[in-house]
Design a protein around this motif. Structure first.
Motif, PDB file in Angstrom:
ATOM      1  N   THR A 164      -3.310  -0.203  -4.660  1.00 42.28           N
ATOM      2  CA  THR A 164      -4.638   0.051  -4.140  1.00 42.28           C
ATOM      3  C   THR A 164      -5.611  -0.703  -4.554  1.00 42.28           C
ATOM      4  O   THR A 164      -5.339  -1.562  -5.540  1.00 42.28           O
ATOM      5  N   GLY A 165      -6.800  -0.836  -3.996  1.00 43.31           N
ATOM      6  CA  GLY A 165      -7.943  -1.573  -4.577  1.00 43.31           C
ATOM      7  C   GLY A 165      -7.779  -3.122  -4.724  1.00 43.31           C
ATOM      8  O   GLY A 165      -7.168  -3.754  -4.036  1.00 43.31           O
ATOM      9  N   LEU A 172      -4.240  -4.579  -5.106  1.00 41.36           N
ATOM     10  CA  LEU A 172      -3.515  -4.743  -3.694  1.00 41.36           C
ATOM     11  C   LEU A 172      -4.015  -5.948  -3.135  1.00 41.36           C
ATOM     12  O   LEU A 172      -3.190  -6.780  -2.544  1.00 41.36           O
ATOM     13  N   LEU A 203       0.869  -1.197  -0.034  1.00 39.73           N
ATOM     14  CA  LEU A 203       0.077  -0.057   0.028  1.00 39.73           C
ATOM     15  C   LEU A 203       0.948   1.212   0.035  1.00 39.73           C
ATOM     16  O   LEU A 203       0.591   2.144  -0.683  1.00 39.73           O
TER      17      LEU A 203
END
Length: 213
Positions: free
Chosen positions: A54-55, A58, A49
């Motif tokens: 992200t999202g 990740l 992160l």
């Protein structure tokens, strides 16, 4: 007192205005056993992160690392090592075990293993959750390397830093590495335009006389 001018104690010399770079997260290298798998998963999540994942990307990357680390514990001698780092715009993670390797050769990861094949599903899942997966089988154990592409940094065009100097000038960083300089000194208003010349009065009288005549 000029409210935009900093006090003497707050004045900053323009020669002392290097751009402060945001430090990258430290390289994550950690040995693990079965007991460390939960904490390892959290450490990988936090590091990835911080690097920019992200999202769903990740979440998929963390699951892939967890599956490979679990494989290392179950089939690779009960322990392993991960090395998580960035190379350019790519996040890489190497998971190494200390087991006997693959006596029958490195398994293919493009297709799911058959129900009769013991194991192998962790490798297949990790392959489909990441951008690339590479397996290196050696005498000291197996190393599985996975990657994920980091997103490009987002710049919104808003000023990120403003510093004033002793002359009330300001340096504004509108994006990383792009600085503009502004000043709060007012610009003097232009003087009114006045006609000049020795014949000005006479020209005026002649013009008046011509109108009155």
């Amino acid at each position: 007192m000029n409210p935009w001018k900093p006090a003497a104690s707050e004045a900053v010399d323009k020669t002392d205005l290097p751009l402060a770079a945001v430090p990258a997260p430290r390289r994550t290298t950690q040995d693990f056993t079965a007991q460390e798998l939960p904490s390892l998963r959290h450490a990988v999540h936090d590091s990835a992160l911080a690097y920019g994942l992200t999202g769903d990307v990740l979440d998929d990357f963390v699951i892939a690392v967890h599956e490979l680390a679990t494989n290392a514990v179950r089939h690779g001698g009960g322990r392993g090592t991960i090395d998580l780092h960035v190379d350019g715009d790519t996040l890489l993670c190497d998971i190494r075990d200390h087991g006997p390797g693959f006596p029958d050769g490195v398994p293919a990861t493009a297709e799911p293993p058959s129900p009769q094949t013991p194991g192998g599903r962790g490798l297949w899942l990790a392959r489909h959750l990441t951008d690339t997966l590479m397996i290196t089988d050696g005498p000291g154990g197996v190393t599985v390397s996975i990657t994920a592409c980091l997103p490009a940094p987002q710049h919104h065009g808003m000023p990120t830093a403003t510093v004033a100097d002793e002359q009330s000038n300001a340096q504004v960083e509108i994006s990383p590495g792009v600085i503009i300089q502004a000043t709060s000194n007012s610009v003097p208003a232009p003087h009114p335009l006045i006609a000049a010349g020795p014949d000005t009065a006479e020209s005026t009288a002649e013009a008046t006389g011509s109108l009155e005549g």
